[in-house]
Write an enzyme that holds these catalytic residues in place. Structure first.
Site, short mmCIF file in Angstrom:
data_model
loop_
_atom_site.label_atom_id
_atom_site.label_comp_id
_atom_site.label_asym_id
_atom_site.label_seq_id
_atom_site.Cartn_x
_atom_site.Cartn_y
_atom_site.Cartn_z
N GLN A 336 -12.17 -17.31 -24.08
CA GLN A 336 -11.98 -17.75 -25.47
C GLN A 336 -12.97 -18.87 -25.82
OE1 GLN A 336 -10.00 -16.08 -27.31
NE2 GLN A 336 -9.95 -17.29 -29.18
N GLU A 363 -0.81 -5.82 -3.48
CA GLU A 363 0.05 -6.57 -2.53
C GLU A 363 1.35 -7.04 -3.20
OE1 GLU A 363 -1.75 -9.19 0.42
OE2 GLU A 363 -3.64 -8.18 0.01
C1 LIG Z 1 -7.01 -2.93 -6.93
C2 LIG Z 1 -5.91 -2.42 -6.07
C3 LIG Z 1 -6.05 -2.45 -4.69
C4 LIG Z 1 -5.04 -1.94 -3.87
N1 LIG Z 1 -5.23 -1.91 -2.51
C5 LIG Z 1 -4.28 -1.34 -1.72
C6 LIG Z 1 -4.51 -1.18 -0.32
O1 LIG Z 1 -5.56 -1.56 0.21
N2 LIG Z 1 -3.55 -0.58 0.44
C7 LIG Z 1 -2.40 -0.13 -0.11
O2 LIG Z 1 -1.58 0.40 0.62
N3 LIG Z 1 -2.15 -0.25 -1.45
C8 LIG Z 1 -3.07 -0.84 -2.27
N4 LIG Z 1 -2.86 -0.94 -3.61
C9 LIG Z 1 -1.63 -0.45 -4.19
C10 LIG Z 1 -0.72 -1.53 -4.74
O3 LIG Z 1 -0.15 -2.28 -3.69
C11 LIG Z 1 0.30 -0.86 -5.66
O4 LIG Z 1 -0.42 -0.38 -6.80
C12 LIG Z 1 1.39 -1.81 -6.09
O5 LIG Z 1 2.23 -2.14 -5.01
C13 LIG Z 1 2.25 -1.21 -7.23
O6 LIG Z 1 2.62 0.10 -6.94
P1 LIG Z 1 2.41 1.22 -8.04
O7 LIG Z 1 1.02 1.18 -8.51
O8 LIG Z 1 2.92 2.50 -7.48
O9 LIG Z 1 3.34 0.78 -9.24
P2 LIG Z 1 4.91 1.06 -9.37
O10 LIG Z 1 5.61 0.64 -8.15
O11 LIG Z 1 5.11 2.44 -9.87
O12 LIG Z 1 5.29 0.04 -10.52
C14 LIG Z 1 5.04 0.31 -11.91
C15 LIG Z 1 5.59 -0.87 -12.70
O13 LIG Z 1 7.01 -0.97 -12.49
C16 LIG Z 1 7.33 -2.25 -12.00
N5 LIG Z 1 8.44 -2.12 -11.06
C17 LIG Z 1 8.54 -1.30 -9.98
N6 LIG Z 1 9.73 -1.48 -9.37
C18 LIG Z 1 10.37 -2.44 -10.07
C19 LIG Z 1 11.64 -3.06 -9.93
N7 LIG Z 1 12.47 -2.77 -8.92
N8 LIG Z 1 11.99 -4.01 -10.83
C20 LIG Z 1 11.16 -4.35 -11.83
N9 LIG Z 1 9.95 -3.79 -12.01
C21 LIG Z 1 9.56 -2.85 -11.14
C22 LIG Z 1 6.06 -2.76 -11.32
O14 LIG Z 1 6.05 -4.17 -11.25
C23 LIG Z 1 5.00 -2.20 -12.26
O15 LIG Z 1 4.87 -3.05 -13.37
C24 LIG Z 1 -3.85 -1.44 -4.45
C25 LIG Z 1 -3.72 -1.42 -5.84
C26 LIG Z 1 -4.73 -1.88 -6.65
C27 LIG Z 1 -4.57 -1.84 -8.14
#
Ligand SMILES: Cc1cc2nc3c(=O)[nH]c(=O)nc-3n(C[C@H](O)[C@H](O)[C@H](O)COP(=O)(O)OP(=O)(O)OC[C@H]3O[C@@H](n4cnc5c(N)ncnc54)[C@H](O)[C@@H]3O)c2cc1C
Length: 379
Positions: A336, A363
């Site tokens: 900003q 994470e």
């Molecule tokens: C840049 C990047 C690097 C990554 N690197 C790795 C890696 O090296 N190894 C690996 O294994 N994974 C990795 N990941 C995966 C990452 O850990 C997951 O994307 C993350 O844990 C969220 O899981 P998801 O994307 O399936 O979202 P989801 O679990 O589907 O969540 C979707 C939304 O719902 C919310 N949500 C889910 N459950 C609840 C609940 N009980 N209460 C309230 N809200 C909830 C979440 O906060 C989120 O806003 C990476 C992800 C990214 C974006």
């Protein structure tokens, strides 16, 4: 924050700052915004001895086990403006710490020299298409067959894939036992049935992919700990590394604050530098205060861990949650302050604005950190 650092850590901070300026920044410029792992950058980190901080003393560290404060120091300094180096260092740790924690003598003897020398690049493969926050929902399965496990399944969002060499995979060895049937298995790229999968293109540069296992044969000797200890492995690994994500966020936010101050001093509007307007000054003051609060939470978690507190689940989640959310706000304000220039592609604050967004997801999302903290408070 130096009051929390010992002499070695103060020197480490200086060493990494120097390494960034002299060796890494020119390489980062050459590599640019890429989704391919730079082996040249990994070599610089290895030659500087930084990967040795991730293994026990007998494999080259100066401390008995990895020091969380030292790992945070490195990650914060690298994150100041060496994003490729920061990610490689972080994943070398996250992918290999399960071996340091749960590996037996043979596994440590085999893998720790490869971690410390950087000869192999490690990563952690946990997330799946149907299992992100809900780790217990993972479906990848390892079934015993002679001296091997036969692994089938699909991972997604695996940082450094498909370039990483060694994958610490969290999978199920007994589907009937739910989360008690989860285990950790070390999979080396190139073993039969391992498909490194396709690359994903994210909002910001970040090598990341989706490896697939099709009747992939992995020696049973690569199982970490006992069958069924996978949840414990994943959670203890995250306990340690979540605060280091906070350290990375702090490094990025510091760069954003520095840029904002520099810009505000030189940008003249209505006849004087914008830094002379109280609105801008208050923004800078809030940014600096939030940054210090974030840094304190990060190094508190590290200090407690290094001084013998076995579990730092709550402190680590607080550090990750607060530092990544604060860094997002700080970087947003820095953008900003840059006005129109802040949204021009290639401007440093514009890159930081995209890069920091990823940290609030991986994470454990911010929502999951809230759940962890609340669970600890209410149990
Ligand atoms: C840049 C990047 C690097 C990554 N690197 C790795 C890696 O090296 N190894 C690996 O294994 N994974 C990795 N990941 C995966 C990452 O850990 C997951 O994307 C993350 O844990 C969220 O899981 P998801 O994307 O399936 O979202 P989801 O679990 O589907 O969540 C979707 C939304 O719902 C919310 N949500 C889910 N459950 C609840 C609940 N009980 N209460 C309230 N809200 C909830 C979440 O906060 C989120 O806003 C990476 C992800 C990214 C974006």
């Amino acid at each position: 924050m130096d009051f929390l650092f010992n002499e070695d850590q103060k020197q480490l901070k200086q060493k990494v700052t120097g390494l960034c300026e002299q060796n890494l920044k020119p390489l980062e410029e050459k590599v640019g915004e890429t989704n391919v792992v730079s082996r040249e950058i990994a070599s610089v980190l290895a030659e500087a001895g930084l990967f040795r901080l991730l293994v026990p003393r007998e494999f080259g560290n100066t401390t008995e086990t990895p020091s969380l404060v030292s790992v945070c120091v490195v990650r914060e300094q690298l994150a100041r403006r060496c994003p490729n180096a920061e990610l490689i260092f972080a994943m070398q740790g996250l992918g290999s710490y399960p071996i340091v924690l749960f590996g037996d003598k043979e596994q440590k003897a085999k893998f720790c020299p490869l971690i410390a020398s950087g000869e192999k690049i490690f990563t952690l493969a946990l997330t799946e298409p149907n299992a992100g926050s809900d780790v217990a929902a993972i479906e990848t399965e390892a079934v015993p067959s002679g001296d091997d496990y036969v692994v089938n399944g699909q991972k997604v969002f695996i940082s450094l894939a498909p370039d990483a060499d060694i994958y610490t995979v969290i999978l199920k060895t007994d589907k009937s036992k739910g989360s008690r049937g989860i285990s950790g298995l070390v999979v080396e790229k190139g073993c039969p049935g391992f498909d490194p999968g396709k690359r994903l293109d994210l909002l910001a540069a970040h090598p990341i992919g989706a490896p697939v296992f099709r009747d992939c044969r992995v020696p049973r000797a690569n199982l970490l700990g006992e069958p069924g200890e996978g949840m414990k492995i994943a959670l203890q690994n995250l306990d340690f590394f979540r605060s280091t994500v906070g350290a990375g966020a702090v490094g990025m936010a510091q760069t954003a604050l520095d840029e904002a101050i520099r810009y505000a001093k030189k940008r003249v509007q209505f006849g004087k530098p914008i830094a002379q307007y109280q609105v801008i000054q208050f923004k800078l003051a809030d940014m600096a205060t939030e940054l210090d609060a974030a840094r304190l939470l990060v190094y508190r978690a590290g200090y407690l861990k290094d001084h013998g507190q076995t579990r730092i689940t709550m402190e680590s989640s607080m550090a990750k949650l607060y530092a990544t959310e604060a860094a997002q706000r700080i970087i947003d304000q820095a953008l900003q302050i840059h006005g129109g220039n802040g949204v021009v592609k290639g401007y440093l604050v514009e890159k930081l604005y995209r890069e920091i967004r990823l940290m609030r997801v991986y994470e454990g999302t911010s929502e999951i950190q809230h759940l962890v903290i609340a669970n600890m408070l209410l149990r």
